[in-house]
Structure formats: structure tokens, C-alpha cells
Motif scaffolding. Structure first.
Motif, PDB file in Angstrom:
ATOM      1  N   GLU A  78      -9.800  60.356  36.473  1.00  0.00           N
ATOM      2  CA  GLU A  78     -10.239  60.767  37.800  1.00  0.00           C
ATOM      3  C   GLU A  78      -9.283  60.296  38.882  1.00  0.00           C
ATOM      4  O   GLU A  78      -8.976  61.013  39.823  1.00  0.00           O
ATOM      5  CB  GLU A  78     -11.647  60.239  38.063  1.00  0.00           C
ATOM      6  N   THR A  79      -8.788  59.047  38.734  1.00  0.00           N
ATOM      7  CA  THR A  79      -7.927  58.479  39.765  1.00  0.00           C
ATOM      8  C   THR A  79      -6.447  58.513  39.389  1.00  0.00           C
ATOM      9  O   THR A  79      -5.587  58.422  40.263  1.00  0.00           O
ATOM     10  CB  THR A  79      -8.310  57.018  40.039  1.00  0.00           C
ATOM     11  N   GLY A  80      -6.144  58.628  38.086  1.00  0.00           N
ATOM     12  CA  GLY A  80      -4.759  58.579  37.637  1.00  0.00           C
ATOM     13  C   GLY A  80      -4.215  57.164  37.549  1.00  0.00           C
ATOM     14  O   GLY A  80      -3.046  56.962  37.212  1.00  0.00           O
ATOM     15  N   ASP A  81      -5.052  56.172  37.847  1.00  0.00           N
ATOM     16  CA  ASP A  81      -4.604  54.776  37.802  1.00  0.00           C
ATOM     17  C   ASP A  81      -4.419  54.313  36.366  1.00  0.00           C
ATOM     18  O   ASP A  81      -5.157  54.707  35.462  1.00  0.00           O
ATOM     19  CB  ASP A  81      -5.625  53.866  38.490  1.00  0.00           C
ATOM     20  N   SER A  82      -3.405  53.460  36.174  1.00  0.00           N
ATOM     21  CA  SER A  82      -3.138  52.899  34.861  1.00  0.00           C
ATOM     22  C   SER A  82      -4.079  51.729  34.607  1.00  0.00           C
ATOM     23  O   SER A  82      -4.086  50.755  35.349  1.00  0.00           O
ATOM     24  CB  SER A  82      -1.688  52.421  34.767  1.00  0.00           C
ATOM     25  N   GLU A  83      -4.901  51.836  33.567  1.00  0.00           N
ATOM     26  CA  GLU A  83      -5.812  50.765  33.213  1.00  0.00           C
ATOM     27  C   GLU A  83      -5.148  49.782  32.252  1.00  0.00           C
ATOM     28  O   GLU A  83      -5.364  48.581  32.330  1.00  0.00           O
ATOM     29  CB  GLU A  83      -7.077  51.349  32.583  1.00  0.00           C
ATOM     30  N   ARG A  84      -4.384  50.317  31.307  1.00  0.00           N
ATOM     31  CA  ARG A  84      -3.641  49.499  30.361  1.00  0.00           C
ATOM     32  C   ARG A  84      -2.249  50.087  30.236  1.00  0.00           C
ATOM     33  O   ARG A  84      -2.076  51.294  30.338  1.00  0.00           O
ATOM     34  CB  ARG A  84      -4.333  49.451  28.993  1.00  0.00           C
ATOM     35  N   HIS A  85      -1.291  49.222  29.949  1.00  0.00           N
ATOM     36  CA  HIS A  85       0.081  49.674  30.101  1.00  0.00           C
ATOM     37  C   HIS A  85       0.969  48.677  29.352  1.00  0.00           C
ATOM     38  O   HIS A  85       1.172  47.560  29.800  1.00  0.00           O
ATOM     39  CB  HIS A  85       0.373  49.701  31.597  1.00  0.00           C
ATOM     40  N   THR A  86       1.455  49.047  28.162  1.00  0.00           N
ATOM     41  CA  THR A  86       2.222  48.094  27.364  1.00  0.00           C
ATOM     42  C   THR A  86       3.402  48.752  26.664  1.00  0.00           C
ATOM     43  O   THR A  86       3.380  49.943  26.351  1.00  0.00           O
ATOM     44  CB  THR A  86       1.360  47.416  26.279  1.00  0.00           C
ATOM     45  N   VAL A  87       4.431  47.951  26.425  1.00  0.00           N
ATOM     46  CA  VAL A  87       5.580  48.340  25.622  1.00  0.00           C
ATOM     47  C   VAL A  87       5.704  47.335  24.483  1.00  0.00           C
ATOM     48  O   VAL A  87       5.663  46.126  24.714  1.00  0.00           O
ATOM     49  CB  VAL A  87       6.876  48.357  26.461  1.00  0.00           C
ATOM     50  N   TRP A  88       5.839  47.857  23.260  1.00  0.00           N
ATOM     51  CA  TRP A  88       5.933  47.007  22.077  1.00  0.00           C
ATOM     52  C   TRP A  88       7.291  47.232  21.404  1.00  0.00           C
ATOM     53  O   TRP A  88       7.713  48.366  21.214  1.00  0.00           O
ATOM     54  CB  TRP A  88       4.858  47.345  21.051  1.00  0.00           C
ATOM     55  N   THR A  89       7.943  46.157  21.027  1.00  0.00           N
ATOM     56  CA  THR A  89       9.124  46.232  20.176  1.00  0.00           C
ATOM     57  C   THR A  89       8.811  45.450  18.907  1.00  0.00           C
ATOM     58  O   THR A  89       8.596  44.244  18.950  1.00  0.00           O
ATOM     59  CB  THR A  89      10.359  45.635  20.875  1.00  0.00           C
ATOM     60  N   VAL A  90       8.757  46.161  17.792  1.00  0.00           N
ATOM     61  CA  VAL A  90       8.335  45.563  16.529  1.00  0.00           C
ATOM     62  C   VAL A  90       9.474  45.671  15.517  1.00  0.00           C
ATOM     63  O   VAL A  90       9.854  46.769  15.108  1.00  0.00           O
ATOM     64  CB  VAL A  90       7.079  46.260  15.974  1.00  0.00           C
ATOM     65  N   ARG A  91      10.022  44.539  15.124  1.00  0.00           N
ATOM     66  CA  ARG A  91      11.123  44.490  14.172  1.00  0.00           C
ATOM     67  C   ARG A  91      10.579  44.103  12.801  1.00  0.00           C
ATOM     68  O   ARG A  91       9.830  43.138  12.671  1.00  0.00           O
ATOM     69  CB  ARG A  91      12.185  43.515  14.648  1.00  0.00           C
ATOM     70  N   VAL A  92      10.968  44.880  11.786  1.00  0.00           N
ATOM     71  CA  VAL A  92      10.409  44.707  10.445  1.00  0.00           C
ATOM     72  C   VAL A  92      11.537  44.540   9.430  1.00  0.00           C
ATOM     73  O   VAL A  92      12.458  45.365   9.364  1.00  0.00           O
ATOM     74  CB  VAL A  92       9.542  45.919  10.042  1.00  0.00           C
ATOM     75  N   GLU A  93      11.451  43.477   8.645  1.00  0.00           N
ATOM     76  CA  GLU A  93      12.368  43.262   7.528  1.00  0.00           C
ATOM     77  C   GLU A  93      11.574  42.632   6.388  1.00  0.00           C
ATOM     78  O   GLU A  93      11.196  41.458   6.455  1.00  0.00           O
ATOM     79  CB  GLU A  93      13.530  42.353   7.925  1.00  0.00           C
ATOM     80  N   GLY A  94      11.284  43.432   5.369  1.00  0.00           N
ATOM     81  CA  GLY A  94      10.454  42.937   4.279  1.00  0.00           C
ATOM     82  C   GLY A  94       9.072  42.565   4.791  1.00  0.00           C
ATOM     83  O   GLY A  94       8.430  43.326   5.527  1.00  0.00           O
ATOM     84  N   ASN A  95       8.598  41.375   4.419  1.00  0.00           N
ATOM     85  CA  ASN A  95       7.297  40.900   4.889  1.00  0.00           C
ATOM     86  C   ASN A  95       7.362  40.230   6.251  1.00  0.00           C
ATOM     87  O   ASN A  95       6.338  39.802   6.780  1.00  0.00           O
ATOM     88  CB  ASN A  95       6.707  39.913   3.877  1.00  0.00           C
TER      89      ASN A  95
END
Length: 247
Positions: A78-95
Motif C-alpha cells: 500500500e505504501t511501497g515502504d521497505s519493511e525488510r531489506h537484506t543482502v546476503w553473501t554466502v561462501r560455500v566450500e565443502g561443509n
């Protein structure tokens, strides 16, 4: 389609930038015939075993290594306002998985503006959060911290969304199969419409994933996407701060 529960909707709500629809991407529908039909969990072009499909993605990511760049957002329609807002950088090597998350309203912690999570070979999870410029470190078992590795590597999300193969496209000189599902007016009291797309290789490794949904819960529009980068060249080292949490 897999119907999203209130809990699924709220998990999706921890998400940044609206996902750009890829329905208009190149790759004719007759390219479906190019698929070899051997993607784990897929039969006749449809994901019929979500657990097998999701785990195959996780296993391939762990074996081949890679970095997932996530963008997640939740907007008030309705308002266009951001309620949640995140950037994730996930690095994976094996476990070993090292995730760095920044933004607004992080995983149910509204006062936290940055967090890091480190998973290693055992079940211990290491967590560092920043609140008002102050860092706090901790460690614990999955049931204590209530975070799973699959939530960061994409396997948890792939367990939820039903998709069907609709074509193929060359991305970065590699042929990937395009899966998608778009539905509206499902009768679900919490989801008005749902749109998901993924680019998948023959081993079920998802190189790109996009999802948007409109929910009646607080009239929210949520979206998330990830891109797989540095495939085959990602390394994960134990962060220095883990020693403090492990003390």
C-alpha cells in the motif's frame, strides 16, 4: 504448486530488490526436448521429489564450491515502504559455509544491522551480530540457535517451491535448464499470487533463483533472488572471530 504456510511467508519476508521476471528470457519452449531427464528429483520435466532435488543442489554446491549472492526484500504494497531489506553473501566450500548478512530486520532481530554465521564440519554454529556498533559472538547447536545451513545455501528454499522445466538457455557459456511456476488466485488465504524461476544444470545445481509473492499477511510483497558466482574457485577460511565464540 506447494502451498505456502504463514511460516513460509514470514521466512520469505526477511528478504531486498524486486526480482526481475525472466519469463521473457530467450530459449524456445521446444528446447525442453534438449533436456536429458536425469536431473535428480525431476521426472517428465517436473520436480516430483523436492527433497532429492534440493539435496542434490546442496551436494553439488559443497563439492564444486561457490558463492551465493542473495538479495531479499519485503515491501508494504500500500505504501511501497521497505519493511525488510537484506543482502546476503554466502561462501560455500565443502561443509564450511560463511555467510555475511547486512541490511534491515535480520532474521527476527530488528536491532541488528549485520550478522555473520559460520558452519564447519561439526554441528556447532558460530554467530556474530552487530547492534548499535557493538559486536556479540556466540556458538551453539542448531536447535539452540535455530539456524540451518540449508537456509543459506538455498536447499531450504528449493524444498518449498514446485517448478516445471519450461526451456533451456545458455548462461555464461553453459546450457542451463529453466524451471518456473507462476500461479495466482490459488485460494490460499495468505498468498494471492506466486512466481518462481530457476536456472538449473543437469546435476540440479541452481545457478540462479528468483521468487516473488504477494501475501495477505500485512499486505506484503516479498522477493528474493540469488546468483551463483566464483563456481569452482570459492574458498572458506575460519573467521578470526570464531575463536572468541569458541572460547
Amino acid at each position: 504448486m506447494t502451498r505456502l504456510s504463514r511460516r513460509s511467508l514470514l521466512r520469505s519476508g526477511t528478504t531486498l530488490v524486486l526480482a526481475t521476471t525472466i519469463a521473457g528470457c530467450s530459449g524456445a519452449t521446444d528446447s525442453i526436448a534438449m533436456a536429458n531427464g536425469d536431473i535428480p528429483g525431476v521426472e517428465d520435466g517436473e520436480i516430483v521429489d523436492h527433497h532429492t532435488f534440493a539435496n542434490a543442489h546442496g551436494d553439488q554446491l559443497a563439492t564444486r564450491t561457490g558463492t551465493l549472492e542473495w538479495a531479499r526484500t519485503s515491501l508494504d504494497r500500500e505504501t511501497g515502504d521497505s519493511e525488510r531489506h537484506t543482502v546476503w553473501t554466502v561462501r560455500v566450500e565443502g561443509n564450511h559455509v560463511h555467510a555475511v548478512v547486512s541490511g534491515r530486520t535480520l532474521i527476527g532481530k530488528p536491532d541488528v544491522d549485520r550478522l555473520e554465521i559460520y558452519f564447519n564440519d561439526d554441528s556447532t554454529i558460530f554467530l556474530r551480530t552487530r547492534t548499535d556498533g557493538e559486536w556479540t559472538t556466540t556458538s551453539g547447536e542448531p536447535h539452540e540457535i535455530a539456524l540451518s545451513k540449508g537456509s543459506f545455501t538455498g536447499t531450504s528454499r528449493l524444498e518449498e517451491a514446485s517448478m516445471r522445466k519450461v526451456g533451456a538457455e545458455t548462461v555464461n557459456d553453459e546450457e542451463l535448464y529453466r524451471f518456473s511456476n507462476m500461479e495466482g488466485g490459488t485460494g490460499d488465504e495468505e498468498v494471492e499470487w506466486f512466481d518462481v524461476h530457476a536456472f538449473v544444470d543437469e546435476d540440479a545445481l541452481v545457478h540462479r533463483y528468483q521468487q516473488t509473492l504477494a501475501g495477505t499477511e500485512r499486505n506484503t510483497h516479498t522477493s528474493e533472488e540469488w546468483y551463483l558466482t566464483d563456481l569452482g574457485s570459492t574458498t572458506v577460511e575460519r573467521p578470526d572471530w570464531v575463536a572468541e565464540a569458541d572460547a
